[in-house]
Write a protein that holds these residues in place. Structure first.
Motif, PDB file in Angstrom:
ATOM      1  N   CYS A 113       0.796  -1.034  -0.019  1.00 53.04           N
ATOM      2  CA  CYS A 113      -0.101  -0.039  -0.078  1.00 53.04           C
ATOM      3  C   CYS A 113       0.901   1.127   0.083  1.00 53.04           C
ATOM      4  O   CYS A 113       0.283   2.354   0.020  1.00 53.04           O
ATOM      5  CB  CYS A 113      -0.828   0.019   1.254  1.00 53.04           C
ATOM      6  N   CYS A 114       2.139   1.169   0.157  1.00 52.24           N
ATOM      7  CA  CYS A 114       3.092   2.413  -0.252  1.00 52.24           C
ATOM      8  C   CYS A 114       4.145   2.104  -0.912  1.00 52.24           C
ATOM      9  O   CYS A 114       4.090   2.386  -2.348  1.00 52.24           O
ATOM     10  CB  CYS A 114       3.333   2.693   1.177  1.00 52.24           C
ATOM     11  N   SER A 115       5.428   1.750  -0.325  1.00 53.61           N
ATOM     12  CA  SER A 115       6.578   1.567  -1.432  1.00 53.61           C
ATOM     13  C   SER A 115       6.646   0.644  -2.342  1.00 53.61           C
ATOM     14  O   SER A 115       7.222   0.787  -3.466  1.00 53.61           O
ATOM     15  CB  SER A 115       7.669   1.269  -0.166  1.00 53.61           C
ATOM     16  N   ALA A 116       5.793  -0.272  -2.417  1.00 56.58           N
ATOM     17  CA  ALA A 116       5.555  -1.461  -3.492  1.00 56.58           C
ATOM     18  C   ALA A 116       4.340  -1.498  -4.333  1.00 56.58           C
ATOM     19  O   ALA A 116       4.050  -2.071  -4.701  1.00 56.58           O
ATOM     20  CB  ALA A 116       5.657  -2.797  -2.783  1.00 56.58           C
ATOM     21  N   SER A 117       3.573  -0.054  -4.406  1.00 52.46           N
ATOM     22  CA  SER A 117       2.453  -0.089  -4.877  1.00 52.46           C
ATOM     23  C   SER A 117       2.583  -0.268  -6.589  1.00 52.46           C
ATOM     24  O   SER A 117       1.596  -0.937  -7.220  1.00 52.46           O
ATOM     25  CB  SER A 117       1.933   1.324  -4.754  1.00 52.46           C
ATOM     26  N   GLY A 118       3.676   0.260  -6.956  1.00 54.63           N
ATOM     27  CA  GLY A 118       3.880  -0.237  -8.450  1.00 54.63           C
ATOM     28  C   GLY A 118       4.245  -1.678  -8.595  1.00 54.63           C
ATOM     29  O   GLY A 118       3.636  -2.184  -9.528  1.00 54.63           O
ATOM     30  N   GLU A 119       4.658  -2.279  -7.768  1.00 51.67           N
ATOM     31  CA  GLU A 119       4.909  -3.854  -7.769  1.00 51.67           C
ATOM     32  C   GLU A 119       3.779  -4.611  -7.730  1.00 51.67           C
ATOM     33  O   GLU A 119       3.639  -5.639  -8.415  1.00 51.67           O
ATOM     34  CB  GLU A 119       6.072  -4.335  -6.773  1.00 51.67           C
ATOM     35  N   LEU A 120       2.844  -4.095  -6.902  1.00 45.63           N
ATOM     36  CA  LEU A 120       1.790  -4.731  -6.890  1.00 45.63           C
ATOM     37  C   LEU A 120       0.861  -4.782  -8.078  1.00 45.63           C
ATOM     38  O   LEU A 120       0.417  -5.888  -8.349  1.00 45.63           O
ATOM     39  CB  LEU A 120       0.717  -3.693  -5.704  1.00 45.63           C
ATOM     40  N   LEU A 121       0.674  -3.581  -8.945  1.00 50.23           N
ATOM     41  CA  LEU A 121      -0.062  -3.768 -10.257  1.00 50.23           C
ATOM     42  C   LEU A 121       1.087  -4.464 -11.067  1.00 50.23           C
ATOM     43  O   LEU A 121       0.311  -5.241 -12.064  1.00 50.23           O
ATOM     44  CB  LEU A 121      -0.025  -2.276 -10.850  1.00 50.23           C
ATOM     45  N   ASP A 122       2.273  -4.556 -11.160  1.00 52.04           N
ATOM     46  CA  ASP A 122       3.105  -5.440 -11.962  1.00 52.04           C
ATOM     47  C   ASP A 122       2.534  -7.048 -11.517  1.00 52.04           C
ATOM     48  O   ASP A 122       2.779  -7.959 -12.404  1.00 52.04           O
ATOM     49  CB  ASP A 122       4.589  -5.324 -11.776  1.00 52.04           C
ATOM     50  N   GLY A 123       2.294  -7.279 -10.171  1.00 54.12           N
ATOM     51  CA  GLY A 123       2.103  -8.621  -9.748  1.00 54.12           C
ATOM     52  C   GLY A 123       1.027  -9.118 -10.333  1.00 54.12           C
ATOM     53  O   GLY A 123       0.667 -10.075 -10.867  1.00 54.12           O
ATOM     54  N   VAL A 124      -0.007  -8.216 -10.639  1.00 51.73           N
ATOM     55  CA  VAL A 124      -1.357  -8.443 -10.970  1.00 51.73           C
ATOM     56  C   VAL A 124      -1.194  -8.851 -12.600  1.00 51.73           C
ATOM     57  O   VAL A 124      -1.663  -9.656 -13.063  1.00 51.73           O
ATOM     58  CB  VAL A 124      -2.537  -7.329 -10.989  1.00 51.73           C
ATOM     59  N   MET A 125      -0.392  -8.026 -13.378  1.00 55.52           N
ATOM     60  CA  MET A 125      -0.211  -8.419 -14.698  1.00 55.52           C
ATOM     61  C   MET A 125       0.658  -9.446 -14.942  1.00 55.52           C
ATOM     62  O   MET A 125       0.374 -10.354 -15.767  1.00 55.52           O
ATOM     63  CB  MET A 125       0.612  -7.278 -15.045  1.00 55.52           C
ATOM     64  N   LYS A 126       1.367  -9.987 -13.917  1.00 51.36           N
ATOM     65  CA  LYS A 126       2.019 -11.228 -14.118  1.00 51.36           C
ATOM     66  C   LYS A 126       1.103 -12.350 -13.956  1.00 51.36           C
ATOM     67  O   LYS A 126       1.448 -13.365 -14.680  1.00 51.36           O
ATOM     68  CB  LYS A 126       3.291 -11.420 -12.828  1.00 51.36           C
ATOM     69  N   LEU A 127       0.183 -12.397 -13.077  1.00 54.14           N
ATOM     70  CA  LEU A 127      -0.688 -13.213 -12.824  1.00 54.14           C
ATOM     71  C   LEU A 127      -1.531 -13.432 -14.135  1.00 54.14           C
ATOM     72  O   LEU A 127      -1.966 -14.357 -14.591  1.00 54.14           O
ATOM     73  CB  LEU A 127      -1.704 -13.137 -11.708  1.00 54.14           C
ATOM     74  N   LEU A 128      -2.071 -12.407 -14.688  1.00 51.75           N
ATOM     75  CA  LEU A 128      -2.897 -12.303 -15.910  1.00 51.75           C
ATOM     76  C   LEU A 128      -2.014 -13.047 -17.164  1.00 51.75           C
ATOM     77  O   LEU A 128      -2.631 -13.854 -17.838  1.00 51.75           O
ATOM     78  CB  LEU A 128      -3.261 -11.004 -16.317  1.00 51.75           C
ATOM     79  N   ALA A 129      -0.767 -12.656 -17.236  1.00 53.41           N
ATOM     80  CA  ALA A 129       0.155 -13.214 -18.365  1.00 53.41           C
ATOM     81  C   ALA A 129       0.160 -14.581 -18.264  1.00 53.41           C
ATOM     82  O   ALA A 129       0.249 -15.496 -19.216  1.00 53.41           O
ATOM     83  CB  ALA A 129       1.560 -12.389 -18.277  1.00 53.41           C
ATOM     84  N   ALA A 130       0.309 -15.086 -16.809  1.00 50.74           N
ATOM     85  CA  ALA A 130       0.406 -16.366 -16.770  1.00 50.74           C
ATOM     86  C   ALA A 130      -0.751 -17.364 -17.133  1.00 50.74           C
ATOM     87  O   ALA A 130      -0.644 -18.512 -17.625  1.00 50.74           O
ATOM     88  CB  ALA A 130       0.876 -16.791 -15.189  1.00 50.74           C
ATOM     89  N   ALA A 131      -1.930 -16.749 -16.699  1.00 50.09           N
ATOM     90  CA  ALA A 131      -3.193 -17.348 -17.138  1.00 50.09           C
ATOM     91  C   ALA A 131      -3.293 -17.437 -18.582  1.00 50.09           C
ATOM     92  O   ALA A 131      -3.957 -18.245 -19.236  1.00 50.09           O
ATOM     93  CB  ALA A 131      -4.464 -16.601 -16.324  1.00 50.09           C
ATOM     94  N   ALA A 132      -3.009 -16.111 -19.377  1.00 48.70           N
ATOM     95  CA  ALA A 132      -3.213 -15.972 -20.890  1.00 48.70           C
ATOM     96  C   ALA A 132      -2.345 -17.132 -21.328  1.00 48.70           C
ATOM     97  O   ALA A 132      -2.546 -17.773 -22.495  1.00 48.70           O
ATOM     98  CB  ALA A 132      -2.768 -14.549 -21.085  1.00 48.70           C
ATOM     99  N   ALA A 133      -1.045 -17.559 -20.794  1.00 50.52           N
ATOM    100  CA  ALA A 133       0.015 -18.326 -21.538  1.00 50.52           C
ATOM    101  C   ALA A 133      -0.972 -19.545 -21.656  1.00 50.52           C
ATOM    102  O   ALA A 133      -0.583 -20.676 -22.640  1.00 50.52           O
ATOM    103  CB  ALA A 133       1.123 -18.561 -20.759  1.00 50.52           C
ATOM    104  N   ARG A 134      -1.955 -19.815 -20.784  1.00 50.43           N
ATOM    105  CA  ARG A 134      -2.321 -21.383 -20.745  1.00 50.43           C
ATOM    106  C   ARG A 134      -3.933 -20.979 -21.275  1.00 50.43           C
ATOM    107  O   ARG A 134      -4.673 -22.114 -21.133  1.00 50.43           O
ATOM    108  CB  ARG A 134      -2.760 -21.858 -19.183  1.00 50.43           C
ATOM    109  N   ASP A 135      -4.257 -20.047 -21.709  1.00 54.76           N
ATOM    110  CA  ASP A 135      -5.387 -19.770 -22.371  1.00 54.76           C
ATOM    111  C   ASP A 135      -6.476 -19.935 -21.338  1.00 54.76           C
ATOM    112  O   ASP A 135      -7.713 -20.526 -21.703  1.00 54.76           O
ATOM    113  CB  ASP A 135      -5.855 -20.704 -23.691  1.00 54.76           C
TER     114      ASP A 135
END
Length: 513
Positions: A34-56
């Motif tokens: 909620c503070c210093s890693a807020s940008g990393e939080l959104l990157d983490g969401v994108m990482k999950l979405l990319a992993a799911a998309a790779a498996r269709d």
């Protein structure tokens, strides 16, 4: 588990600070999300979405598990700002549901403490403690605890096996009063019903709110729940206030009974006595001044929780009335609403009478212990001792353009600038959403009121509160008629307002001055 199908058949992705990375569980390495890693939080969401998309595949939901010292307002702000900047994550998902898990056995003790987060690093785990001490060292535990309760769609009361039925009922009443909009769920060992906390649908979600929306929602809910929302200021001419009839008399030199059939004003004398006292037969009547007979065997009260000494206990008559939190525990709330500024000096004197820790230096502070009261203060105790939470907007006479936000919880108190009044904000800086604009317009005074949306609006929550006494003490802080004339002269000279309300339109609209 990370991306496994749950019992409800839905696939869930997980972001967590304590679990090693897998393809469907993302660990945040660099501190609090909620503070210093807020940008990393959104990157983490994108990482999950990319992993799911790779498996269709697609996720039905992504769960972000925060630490015990997370600030939900900052998490919400992170997503809001990223959405405003058109972050690509919002092409696939959005922040919706916010859930707070409460330690049922420790909530009250944490609420009563005067500790800083720095003093309670046990509330964080491993490296999170360092992040908390570096970032939130001057924040009170109770202040954060209150935020976590109030900014939530669901409140999960965990560890129910560690509290008695009585203590749990009181805890539930407290958190429900702090956040009347949330749904309260109970569980043990964290086994909350996922179909509720992750699968429910609601008309509104706190994720879509800002701080002002949060307060409006609570204020509106508490006003609708309040038995008496009437303004008791005898000189108040604000048509937006409900006015009780305490200002007029129902008696002469000798107080006579009020004969108004529907009158429930406790300040009036109500006579129900004749030469022979007769029983009141109104089924729902709770007026203690009425005679209620319980002398017959069939009329005896069987309610085990009933403490009314006027009832006869031991027969066959049972009360089916379900007690409210106020009736059972004395937990109540009201909204103090006035449209006149406070005098800064007199308001300071009021604050100094509150049961708050005014000195952050523990070595020099009085060290007065405070606990959630069990009932109305007795003896010489101040009526303010009964308040456990208060918050809202404050209008000070030396702050004409800027609203102040009042926040008090337990022994914590803060009064700080919130932002410019909407009346002083050019219309082109207002939200473009018509619904949001309509909510702002409702905060303005009635037709003929010249101070825009300036007002006192403070939510008071407490145990055994004497509302009349608290309101009287606050009313004494308002400017006098003589002082308001001086205030008007300075306000007229400053010409700060940029917006007015056109009441000729239906509904009323904001227009430039």
């Amino acid at each position: 588990g990370g991306g496994e199908e749950g019992e409800d058949g839905k696939r869930t992705g997980m972001i967590n600070g304590d679990i090693v990375d897998t393809s469907e569980v993302v660990q945040l390495e660099n501190g609090c999300a909620c503070c210093s890693a807020s940008g990393e939080l959104l990157d983490g969401v994108m990482k999950l979405l990319a992993a799911a998309a790779a498996r269709d595949e697609t996720y039905d939901r992504i769960v972000i598990e925060m630490s015990g010292v997370a600030e939900p307002k900052n998490v919400r702000k992170t997503f809001f700002e990223a959405k405003f900047q058109k972050h690509p994550v919002f092409e696939f998902c959005d922040l919706q549901n916010m859930v707070t898990v409460i330690d049922s056995g420790n909530f009250v003790s944490l609420y009563e403490t005067d500790d800083d987060l720095y003093d309670r690093q046990d509330l964080s785990e491993r490296d999170e403690a360092k992040a908390a001490s570096a970032t939130f060292s001057d924040r009170k535990v109770v202040d954060l605890l209150t935020e976590q309760v109030e900014v939530a769609d669901f409140l999960v009361l965990n560890k129910q096996d560690l509290v008695s039925e009585k203590d749990n009922a009181k805890l539930r009443a407290i958190v429900q009063t702090l956040n009347p909009q949330a749904e309260v769920v109970t569980c043990e060992f964290g086994k909350a019903p996922l179909e509720v906390v992750l699968g429910s649908t609601r008309e509104t979600w706190v994720a879509n709110n800002d701080d002002e929306d949060d307060f409006r929602a609570v204020s509106k809910a508490l006003k609708s729940m309040s038995k008496d929302t009437a303004c008791t200021d005898a000189d108040c001419k604000d048509e937006s206030h409900g006015h009780s009839h305490k200002a007029h008399s129902h008696g002469g030199a000798k107080e006579e009974a009020c004969e108004e059939p529907g009158c429930t004003d406790e300040s009036h004398a109500h006579s129900h006595a004749t030469a022979k006292v007769e029983d009141c037969s109104e089924p729902g009547c709770t007026d203690e001044s009425h005679a209620h007979s319980h002398s017959k065997a069939s009329d005896e009260c069987q309610d085990e929780a009933c403490t009314d000494p006027s009832h006869s206990h031991g027969g066959s008559h049972a009360h089916s009335h379900e007690q409210t939190p106020e009736e059972k525990w004395g937990i109540a709330s009201f909204v103090y609403s006035r449209r006149r500024p406070f005098h800064p000096g007199r308001l300071r004197d009021f604050i100094m009478k509150m049961p708050v820790s005014a000195n952050s230096d523990k070595e020099n502070s009085k060290g007065k212990e405070w606990s959630i009261p069990e009932g109305r203060p007795k003896g010489d105790a101040s009526p303010l001792d009964s308040i456990i939470r208060s918050k809202g907007f404050v209008w000070l006479s030396n702050f004409h353009r800027v609203a102040l936000y009042w926040s008090h919880a337990g022994q914590f108190f803060d009064l700080k600038e919130f932002g410019m009044y909407w009346a002083a904000t050019p219309l082109n800086y207002w939200p473009g959403n018509p619904v949001e604009q309509a909510s702002i317009v409702e905060d303005f005074g009635p037709e003929g009121y010249k101070y825009g949306d300036r007002r006192q609006e403070i939510v008071m929550i407490g145990v055994g509160m004497d509302r009349a006494a608290i309101e009287e003490m606050l009313d004494e802080c308002l400017l006098t008629d003589k002082e308001i004339k001086l205030y008007d002269n300075e306000a007229d000279d400053s010409k700060t307002d940029r917006v007015k309300i056109d009441h000729s339109q239906n509904p009323p609209k904001a227009v430039p001055l």
